[in-house]
Motif scaffolding. Structure first.
Motif, mmCIF file in Angstrom:
data_model
loop_
_atom_site.group_PDB
_atom_site.id
_atom_site.type_symbol
_atom_site.label_atom_id
_atom_site.label_comp_id
_atom_site.label_asym_id
_atom_site.label_seq_id
_atom_site.Cartn_x
_atom_site.Cartn_y
_atom_site.Cartn_z
ATOM 1 N N PRO A 39 2.761 9.298 9.057
ATOM 2 C CA PRO A 39 3.706 10.214 9.129
ATOM 3 C C PRO A 39 4.304 10.263 7.931
ATOM 4 N N HIS A 40 5.015 11.643 7.655
ATOM 5 C CA HIS A 40 5.655 11.801 6.430
ATOM 6 C C HIS A 40 6.869 12.596 6.851
ATOM 7 N N GLY A 41 7.745 12.861 5.668
ATOM 8 C CA GLY A 41 8.761 13.501 5.778
ATOM 9 C C GLY A 41 9.865 13.823 4.554
ATOM 10 N N THR A 42 10.719 14.571 4.695
ATOM 11 C CA THR A 42 11.546 14.827 3.522
ATOM 12 C C THR A 42 12.947 14.777 4.152
ATOM 13 N N HIS A 43 13.879 13.905 3.453
ATOM 14 C CA HIS A 43 15.154 13.847 4.076
ATOM 15 C C HIS A 43 16.166 13.971 2.935
ATOM 16 N N LEU A 44 17.016 14.643 3.228
ATOM 17 C CA LEU A 44 18.127 15.100 2.443
ATOM 18 C C LEU A 44 19.749 14.739 2.734
ATOM 19 N N THR B 120 11.535 11.684 0.038
ATOM 20 C CA THR B 120 10.479 11.830 0.851
ATOM 21 C C THR B 120 9.926 10.574 1.480
ATOM 22 N N PHE B 121 8.885 10.593 2.040
ATOM 23 C CA PHE B 121 8.368 9.299 2.431
ATOM 24 C C PHE B 121 7.015 9.508 3.271
ATOM 25 N N THR B 122 6.068 8.644 3.145
ATOM 26 C CA THR B 122 5.018 8.446 4.119
ATOM 27 C C THR B 122 4.720 6.818 4.394
ATOM 28 N N PHE C 17 0.726 -1.230 0.134
ATOM 29 C CA PHE C 17 0.130 0.060 0.002
ATOM 30 C C PHE C 17 0.768 1.183 -0.139
ATOM 31 N N MET C 18 2.155 1.200 -0.054
ATOM 32 C CA MET C 18 2.935 2.165 -0.086
ATOM 33 C C MET C 18 4.044 2.646 -1.055
ATOM 34 N N PHE C 19 3.920 1.606 -2.063
ATOM 35 C CA PHE C 19 4.694 1.900 -3.389
ATOM 36 C C PHE C 19 4.496 3.302 -3.835
ATOM 37 N N ASN C 20 3.390 3.423 -3.900
ATOM 38 C CA ASN C 20 2.709 4.879 -4.532
ATOM 39 C C ASN C 20 3.343 6.095 -3.674
ATOM 40 N N GLY C 21 3.901 5.873 -2.571
ATOM 41 C CA GLY C 21 4.266 6.969 -1.615
ATOM 42 C C GLY C 21 3.572 8.191 -1.278
ATOM 43 N N ILE C 22 4.018 9.201 -1.538
ATOM 44 C CA ILE C 22 3.040 10.496 -1.378
ATOM 45 C C ILE C 22 2.736 11.033 -2.658
ATOM 46 N N TYR C 23 2.621 10.109 -3.934
ATOM 47 C CA TYR C 23 2.302 10.560 -5.159
ATOM 48 C C TYR C 23 1.124 10.192 -5.632
ATOM 49 N N LYS C 24 0.617 11.091 -6.788
ATOM 50 C CA LYS C 24 -0.699 10.909 -7.260
ATOM 51 C C LYS C 24 -0.773 10.007 -8.361
ATOM 52 N N PHE C 25 -0.399 8.696 -8.251
ATOM 53 C CA PHE C 25 -0.538 7.622 -9.428
ATOM 54 C C PHE C 25 -1.988 7.266 -9.697
ATOM 55 N N ALA D 92 10.271 5.549 11.128
ATOM 56 C CA ALA D 92 10.455 6.732 10.256
ATOM 57 C C ALA D 92 11.849 6.912 9.628
ATOM 58 N N GLY D 93 12.694 7.026 10.511
ATOM 59 C CA GLY D 93 14.087 7.340 10.117
ATOM 60 C C GLY D 93 14.631 6.120 9.119
#
Ligand SMILES: Cc1cc2nc3c(=O)[nH]c(=O)nc-3n(C[C@H](O)[C@H](O)[C@H](O)COP(=O)(O)OP(=O)(O)OC[C@H]3O[C@@H](n4cnc5c(N)ncnc54)[C@H](O)[C@@H]3O)c2cc1C
Lengths: 831, 283
Positions: free
Chosen positions: A644-649, A468-470, A346-354, A750-751
């Protein structure tokens, strides 16, 4: 005067030092292995050195004759009694699985499988005698390589007739959550962008600090079992179900437990054996694994091949995603082995609108240690895949990887959002987290430096990785689990007990093993009931005290267990109101509760909660028909996951001369909703990052071609230490979850989830000018060096890890000892 | 993990230790135990007797012996690291010990134990070899001296007889030499994948003398003699040193393992040699 009048600022949000740390750090506590009981016997396991073999004979006489050896039991001796270890998640109706005895009876299916148990009066004597158990094996060909196993070339379990355990599919067109992925792919092939990649999720070992240990005392009316487990309630249930002991006769205690990371989310053969032996002999028994045993036979994690197809329009708008997974089960299906890859579905689509999505997963048996939950369980695999793919898409379109993400992600005003995978994301703000991360990272500045180094052909190149992730955590709404054929529910239980002295006992069904529940839960209750933080005692991990619970994993303890606790605490207040009204000679409707004090509206009259507790204890002056108790329970079944979500750089420096990697900078901005304790959250994020970075760079469980685990000690399984870390920039945005009262989301995983792709994206980013589009994990210097020089004819950095580990001990010593002995029984019992 | 049973003796003199060693049929010496204990605990070996050298004071410490310094076999890595005599006269050893294992191991493990163990990935062999160290070895018949060249025989094998004890290591003084130990690892607490020990004497910008030792490039530590010769008389510049370092892997036979194959190691040797020499030369 009552305490409440000096009630301070809210506890929630404060950096309270962890209550439990003094005892955990100084060791002034009791781990399972510290438990000593009168007449206690010790177990040592004899394990198979072979990945796949028939057991033709086991000679135990010599071992039994050793001093202080009580007995030696083989699989045949307990065949009836031991039952089959449970798989609680048959993902399909026709899922295939071999029987899973705790002690192998006539065949072993992985190196490390138990073939006999020695019981002696001391652990040393048990170990000595284990060396003398003589097992004859007839070797069978092992199925080791995942892809080959999927083709049934060699069968891990000949009786099953295939290595394929199950095939599981989610298709958005079928589910009505989106369109047809094949159409999207066709369209992209004609007139768009199609990215096809195959990624490897290497096998990992949870490597918790405290090796597993179990003690069983059968001498009372009830069987008492102490275990270094994450899941005492599960263990109790399975002792009942697998071994046929009435559940009411079993008490399981998880005392302080030194880490788990999913590795202690299991009902283990060692637990079952210890119970079987203790019951048979009528004496307390203990088994503590060695580190070697822990690495070899405690369940492993990850181990997948991911074939991915991403379709997009020419401008980089995603139109479809197709996922084909091969997931290595290892030799058996443990507690949730088969469901782990499905947690990623359920997560491969991530935060995106596929608009279209399809997930296919084939679960495959091999003759290796079985896999199961490991921090993130399914979701790191999914996040890795999508975040690597989005970066590839950006490269293809020729835009910054952050830009491609922004084009495709769900905008904050679009929440709640129903995803193509069928979930409803409640809240989130990806723009805010990304903006903050960019600023803290100095993104533009680092990009400029990267360009300078490229232009100057600097031998040290800079790579910048984005992820990014959720994730879906707070496992889990019971109805969802039911629909996925998981055997249990996902609720959690809590109770709050008001003691006569005004102290508060909180009982939770969650089972902490390092997380800091005692502290965070105390903060919640302190605020809810207006009592001092110090007055709250959190009890857990004993099925006789916390009689109901579903334990700790999947970042569920706070979002699910914390909500149960809030509900129980609120019931205490509700119960106290009529009592307060009675004592204050006021109407219940006029009682208002604030900061631990029940006041009468419009007056200065009132009573503290401690006074009510004492009055309830005495019950001398009580309202008619009201039970003299404030104690309250609640069982909470979540309505949704938390997201939860976040952006990692991440910035990595690559030494192109050696392939060596150095992390230069890491910034993450995680949105974990309301933060109860920033210190604990920071700890979870830091630890999670290191664990995820370790997958990217260091850790890998490697088997040789006979099926022996060669990364079988910490010499070769490279767990990082503090010396390998940098100071991470950890920050947050806060979009409270709307699915629980406190607004919290999970943070435990999350991390780990976001850092692995951030690091690998950075490595690949540095190497892209060399024509590199992938480096297999772990990104070792050798792989990176070879990837850089692939154009010179070397291999590509995608080769599997081969070869045995270099020894650091005298192999001649081994030869000395085994000379003249049958080397089989030496190997078979020496670890 | 529990070792098999053994008898334990802790003599206070070298003579008693030698006596115990020759009397016991199957004995092992324990120094810091950092390599021996894992062997015993994993039951790779099960000696009848373990002889602890920890109470023999005479084996501990570093002393000045005229044209050499002498490091007692039982001197712990942590003490070698901070010793001023070592720093001044055998700086490459200081540099190697600095990156050897982790603080815990350095406070237990010993100089002599590490050399006697003769792990080809051990960090002390290459510096000892590069500096022409002499190994002082005691047996019941007396004491003999073994040159570093002859001490390392094979994987985990030295010139020590079963009944002998390494008592100390003499290292000719090289005051004023620059030194560096370039160790390549993936995580900090790891044995080197490859490491290079370099000691150079630079006179007016020119390399007058050079010593280069290689770690984990064969079954024993190795001297990179071709590099040494090529360096002499060269300016301490990147270009000159790079040319000389190109032959670092000549005559080596490195292992292939999880951390890299032999070819990769040969390549690493050239890069690390260049870096070690340049750092040693202060360039
Ligand atoms: C986690 C860890 C990481 C490590 N990392 C590194 C590293 O990065 N680099 C590195 O070089 N080493 C490393 N080591 C090994 C460390 O240097 C050991 O201290 C060393 O190899 C052995 O020294 P010891 O004093 O502990 O010897 P012991 O373990 O006591 O003995 C080792 C062997 O030498 C023999 N022996 C010891 N003393 C004598 C003597 N005086 N005469 C004759 N025989 C003797 C013993 O019988 C035994 O066979 C590491 C060790 C550990 C545990």
């Amino acid at each position: 005067m009552t305490v409440t009048e000096e009630a301070a600022a809210p506890q929630i949000g404060q950096e309270r030092r962890r209550k439990e740390d003094q005892r955990l750090i100084t060791g002034r506590t009791r781990w399972t292995d510290n438990i000593v009981l009168n007449g206690m016997l010790h177990l040592a396991m004899v394990r198979s050195p072979y990945a796949h073999a028939r057991i033709t004979n086991i000679e135990t006489a010599e071992a039994k004759a050793m001093p202080n050896v009580v007995t030696v039991l083989t699989g045949a001796d307990v065949a009836e009694e031991q039952g089959s270890l449970p798989n609680a998640w048959p993902i399909t109706e026709d899922q295939k699985a071999p029987p899973h005895p705790s002690i192998a009876v006539d065949r072993v299916a992985f190196a490390g499988e138990i073939v006999a148990v020695v019981v002696a009066r001391t652990a040393a004597e048990a170990r000595d005698a284990a060396d003398l158990v003589d097992v004859d094996y007839e070797e069978l060909p092992p199925a080791l390589d995942l892809k080959e196993a999927a083709e049934d070339k060699t069968l891990a379990h000949p009786d099953l007739g295939t290595n394929k355990s199950a095939f599981w599919q989610f298709d958005s067109a079928d589910a009505g959550t989106g369109g047809s992925v094949d159409e999207a792919i066709e369209a992209a092939r004609r007139d768009g962008i199609l990215i096809e990649r195959e990624y490897r999720q290497q096998r990992l070992i949870p490597a918790f600090m405290e090796p597993r240990s179990v003690v069983c005392d059968p001498t009372g009316e009830q069987l008492t079992v102490w275990s270094a487990t994450q899941v005492p309630h599960f263990v109790r249930f399975f002792i009942a179900v697998v071994l046929g002991v009435p559940e009411s006769k079993v008490r399981v205690i998880a005392p302080d437990v030194g880490g788990g990371f999913g590795g202690k989310l299991q009902f283990t053969p060692e637990e079952a054996i210890t119970v079987v032996v203790a019951r048979r002999l009528g004496k307390p028994c203990k088994y503590t694994e060695t580190r070697s045993e822990s690495l070899m036979s405690g369940h492993h994690g990850r181990d997948q091949w991911q074939r991915l197809t991403l379709a997009a329009t020419k401008d980089g708008t995603v139109t479809g995603l197709k996922v084909d997974l091969l997931a290595d089960m290892g030799a058996y299906l443990g507690l949730v082995t088969s469901g782990i890859p499905i947690l990623g579905a359920f997560m491969f689509n991530g935060i995106y609108k596929f608009p279209a999505y399809q997930f296919n997963c084939t679960n495959v048996f091999t003759n290796k240690t079985w896999t199961d939950a490991y921090r993130g369980a399914g979701r790191p695999e999914a996040t890795y895949a999508i975040e690597r793919m989005m970066t590839e898409l950006a490269a293809e379109v020729g835009v910054d990887p952050l830009e491609i993400r922004e084009r495709n992600w769900i905008k904050h005003e679009e929440f709640p959002f129903s995803t193509v995978a069928g979930l409803e994301y409640d809240t989130g703000n990806y723009e805010a987290a990304t903006e903050k991360a960019k600023r803290l990272f100095g993104y533009d500045e680092l990009r400029a430096e990267q360009q300078r180094r490229r232009d100057a052909k600097d031998p040290v190149q800079l790579g910048i990785g984005v992820s990014t992730f959720t994730e879906m955590c707070g496992l889990a709404p019971s109805r969802v689990l039911g629909s996925l054929r998981y055997a249990a529910g996902g609720w959690e239980h809590a109770s709050v007990r008001m003691l006569a002295t005004g102290k508060v006992e909180v009982v939770t069904g969650a089972s902490a093993h390092g997380q800091g529940h005692e502290t965070a839960f105390s903060q919640i209750v302190a605020d809810r009931l207006g009592v001092p933080f110090e007055d709250v005692e959190v009890l857990h991990g004993d099925t006789q005290i916390a009689h109901k619970g579903l334990d700790t994993y999947g970042s569920r303890s706070l979002t699910v267990g914390g909500e149960a606790l809030v509900k129980a605490a609120d019931k205490v207040v509700e119960k106290a109101k009529p009592i307060a009204a009675h004592l204050l000679e006021a109407s219940v409707d006029d009682i208002e509760f604030r900061q631990g004090r029940f006041g009468v509206r419009g007056t200065d009259k009132g009573l503290g909660i401690a006074e009510i507790a004492l009055a309830t204890f005495a019950a001398h002056d009580f309202p008619e028909g009201v039970e003299p108790t404030l104690d309250s329970d609640a069982t909470y079944d979540p309505v949704n996951f938390s997201f939860p979500h976040g952006t990692h750089l991440c910035a990595m420096e690559i030494d192109t001369e050696t392939g060596g990697v150095t992390m230069r900078k890491y910034v993450c901005v995680d949105d974990v909703g309301t933060v109860i304790n920033p210190l604990i959250v920071a700890g979870q994020v830091h630890g999670g990052l290191v664990q995820g970075i370790a997958q990217a760079l260091w850790e890998e469980a490697v088997y040789d071609d006979s099926g022996t685990l060669v990364s079988a000690s910490f010499v070769d399984y490279l767990v990082p230490t503090a010396a390998d870390t940098i100071s991470y920039g950890v920050s947050h945005t806060t979009t409270p979850s709307i699915t629980n009262t406190l607004g919290t989301k999970g943070v435990g995983e999350a991390g780990t989830i976001a850092s692995t792709p951030a690091v690998v994206n950075a490595v690949v980013d540095a190497l892209r000018p060399f024509g590199v589009i992938d480096v297999r994990m772990p990104c070792t210097p050798e792989r990176i060096y070879k990837a850089i020089h692939a154009r010179d004819g070397a291999d590509t950095g995608g080769a599997p890890t081969v070869g045995a580990a270099g020894p650091h001990f005298d192999e001649a010593d081994t030869a000395d000892r085994t000379a003249g002995n049958d080397s089989t029984d030496q190997n078979g019992s020496s670890l | 993990m529990i070792p098999a049973q053994f008898e334990y003796v802790a003599p206070t003199t070298l003579e008693d230790a030698l006596q115990a060693l020759s009397e016991a049929g199957d004995a092992k010496i324990i120094a810091g135990g950092q390599s021996l204990l894992p062997v015993l605990r994993m039951r790779l070996n099960a000696p009848e007797v373990v002889i602890d050298l920890g109470r023999i004071e005479s084996l501990r410490g570093v002393r000045d012996d005229g044209d050499a310094i002498v490091i007692g076999a039982m001197t712990r890595h942590a003490d070698v690291l901070t010793d001023p005599l070592v720093r001044e006269n055998a700086f490459v050893i200081t540099k190697a010990v600095e990156v050897l294992a982790d603080p815990q191991v350095r406070h237990r493990g010993t100089f002599g134990g590490a050399l006697a163990h003769a792990d080809p990935a051990g960090d002390l062999g290459a510096p000892a070899l590069a500096l022409d160290a002499e190994f002082v070895v005691a047996g019941q018949g007396g004491t003999r001296t073994v040159a570093a060249e002859d001490f390392f025989v094979d994987l985990f094998t030295t010139a020590l007889e079963d009944t002998e004890i390494l008592t100390e290591v003499r290292i000719p003084k090289r005051a004023g030499w620059g030194a560096h130990y370039e160790k390549f690892v993936r995580v900090a607490h790891q044995w080197p994948i490859v490491a290079v020990a370099a000691a150079v004497r630079v006179e007016g910008g020119t390399i007058a003398e050079a010593r280069v030792g290689l770690t984990n490039m064969g079954s024993t530590p190795l001297r990179a003699r071709a590099v040494e010769q090529a360096l002499v008389g060269q300016p301490a510049t990147d270009e000159a040193v790079r040319a000389a370092a190109a032959s670092a892997a000549e005559g080596t036979n490195p292992p292939s393992d999880l951390n890299g194959d032999a070819d990769y190691r040969r390549h690493l040797a050239t890069v690390l040699t260049r870096r070690a020499v340049l750092a040693a030369a202060g360039a």
